[in-house]
Design an enzyme around this catalytic site. Structure first.
Site, PDB file in Angstrom:
ATOM      1  CE  LYS A  72      30.655  -7.284   6.306  1.00 57.38           C
ATOM      2  NZ  LYS A  72      30.986  -7.631   4.556  1.00 57.38           N
ATOM      3  CB  SER A 147      28.281  -9.861   3.742  1.00 57.65           C
ATOM      4  OG  SER A 147      29.545  -9.618   4.517  1.00 57.65           O
ATOM      5  CB  SER A 171      30.867  -8.782   0.866  1.00 64.68           C
ATOM      6  OG  SER A 171      29.752 -10.053   1.123  1.00 64.68           O
TER       7      SER A 171
END
Ligand code: GLN
Length: 469
Positions: A72, A147, A171
């Site tokens: 990420k 996210s 997330s």
């Protein structure tokens, strides 16, 4: 689609090489990215070079030998761009790697690219990225969740066998549920946060996303453990894989009152189905009462926005990335931050600054911290009676792209169950249990006691539904 365990087996039998594996995944990435946008940056040459380097070693020397992994883009990888999905970090390259990344590299993993996210991890759909939205892997007219949307979609599409995400309020677990993969938020302190760009420091944790629970456990083991560079990391021994999957029978707590009428019908049914499956296997299911869960989302937003408003002060246009143009210092700060941050991040900074301001601090931040304590105590009481607690991961199915953009509160409601584990600091896993009629998976969240990742991994493995388990 290959799992990590399958790839390792192919290496052992000498049926493939890291170079071939990386080339295969890059081919998938090149086919899929135009539609799905799961990656912000792909490091093809670097990944192939590392694959060649690894061929000097043998598969038995490393736990993740030759396994391509996506990271990420709020987690630092040395000399790769670190954007956090924001304009404000445009062009910034990280001078060092996060501890979790170093641990992956030490075990022979290959970093193939950085995945898309809501700016600084603030969002539920990966639509709040400066680099455009990531699309759902099951139907690309729907949101990916967020996210860590890029990390979940990349795994589901077969662009990588596993990825790292971060989880402040759900997330990792929520996009995992939206795309039918498994995701783990470890106990606070289990995985070092060194090199994770801070959103809300008392809630943030790095964790893995994979196709199935066994693969997930492999990554979890490698990234976990004490790190002197993170003062909140905890020195407790990490379990061995053979001690995790013991097929134990657990006492499972069901907080039934949590399933309100706002939960979609098919998700309720899926949850009931999961409970009956647990009973069939021989687990003991017991109703438990949680009173304070209904305040969790408000408490989460007060605390996370307050911490974010302080953490994001460092983006001043002087030290990193994007700089607004002005010859006056004060003006330069204003321009940099007005132009560099997106709307959602600005909203959170404003809310957080308000909650921490003179006259409101006691009313919001202190009160929220007290309620957080009550939620925690309630969970501790529950864990005296049961080993694990389950809920649906998300009360709703993925929504159409753009559908909730002008109604942030509606969007935040997707996190109503996942924020609990972050506020309390306990580990939680999201695992698909069945596919619904609309084609989207239905997942449950299994929460365990502190540092009992082993329980939730073992149980998740017993109930998981997917093509590779
Ligand atoms: N969706 C939540 C939020 O908007 C959680 C984000 C996260 O876990 N990083 O804040």
């Amino acid at each position: 689609m290959k799992t990590i365990l399958q790839i390792l087996e192919l290496y052992r039998k000498k049926e493939t090489t890291p170079y071939e594996i990386v080339s295969e995944y890059i081919k998938v990435i090149e086919e899929k990215e135009e539609i799905y946008n799961a990656f912000i940056n792909i490091y093809k040459e670097e990944a192939l070079d590392r694959a060649i380097e690894l061929s000097k070693y043998s598969v038995d020397e490393f736990e993740l030998y030759g396994i391509p992994i996506a990271i990420k883009d709020n987690i630092a990888v040395e000399s790769m761009e670190l954007t956090c999905g924001s304009r404000i970090l445009l062009g910034f390259k990280s001078p060092y790697s996060a501890t979790a990344v170093k641990r992956l590299l030490n075990q022979g993993a290959i970093i193939i690219g950085k995945t898309n996210l809501d700016e600084f991890g603030m969002g539920c759909s990966t639509e709040f990225s400066y680099f455009g939205p990531t699309k759902n892997a099951i139907d690309h007219s729907f949101v990916a969740g967020g996210s860590s949307g890029g990390s979940a979609v990349a795994v589901k599409l077969g662009e990588v066998p596993a990825s790292l995400g971060s989880d402040t309020g759900g997330s990792i677990r929520q996009p995992s549920a939206f795309n039918g993969v498994v995701g783990l938020k470890p106990t606070y302190g289990r995985v070092s946060r060194y090199g994770l760009v801070a959103f809300a420091s008392s809630l943030d944790q790095i964790g893995p996303i994979a196709l199935n629970v066994k693969d997930l456990a492999l990554i979890y083991r490698v990234i976990s453990g004490y790190d002197p560079k993170d003062s909140t990391s905890v020195n407790i021994e990490v379990e061995k894989i053979e001690d995790i999957f013991i097929n134990k029978r657990y006492k499972v707590g069901i907080p039934r009152d949590i399933i309100t009428e706002d939960v979609e019908k098919e998700i309720k049914d899926g949850f009931e189905y999961a409970i009956s499956k647990l009973v069939d296997i021989g687990h003991i299911v017991e109703d438990i009462k949680l009173e304070y869960w209904k305040y969790a989302l408000s408490v989460y937003h007060i605390i996370s926005s307050s911490e974010a408003s302080s953490n994001l002060l460092r983006y001043d246009g002087i030290r990193y990335g994007y700089r607004g143009s002005s010859d006056n210092l004060w003006d330069l700060y204003i321009k940099t931050r007005s132009e560099g941050f997106g709307e959602e991040v600005k909203r959170r900074i404003l809310i957080g600054t308000f909650c921490l301001s003179y006259g409101y601090y006691d009313e919001y931040y202190i009160k929220a911290s007290k309620v957080r304590r009550l939620i925690k105590e309630e969970f501790m009481k529950a864990f005296k009676k049961v080993d694990v607690i389950i809920t649906p991961t998300v009360p709703v199915f993925p929504w159409k792209l753009g559908e909730k953009l002008d109604d942030p509160i509606k969007m935040y409601l997707a996190d109503v169950y996942t924020v609990l584990a972050n506020l309390v600091g306990i580990p939680s896993i999201s695992v698909p249990v069945k596919i619904s009629k609309n084609g989207f998976p239905i997942s449950i969240q299994i929460m365990g006691n502190y540092f009992r990742e082993k329980d939730i991994l073992d149980l998740a493995h017993q109930v998981e539904f997917n093509e590779t388990s």
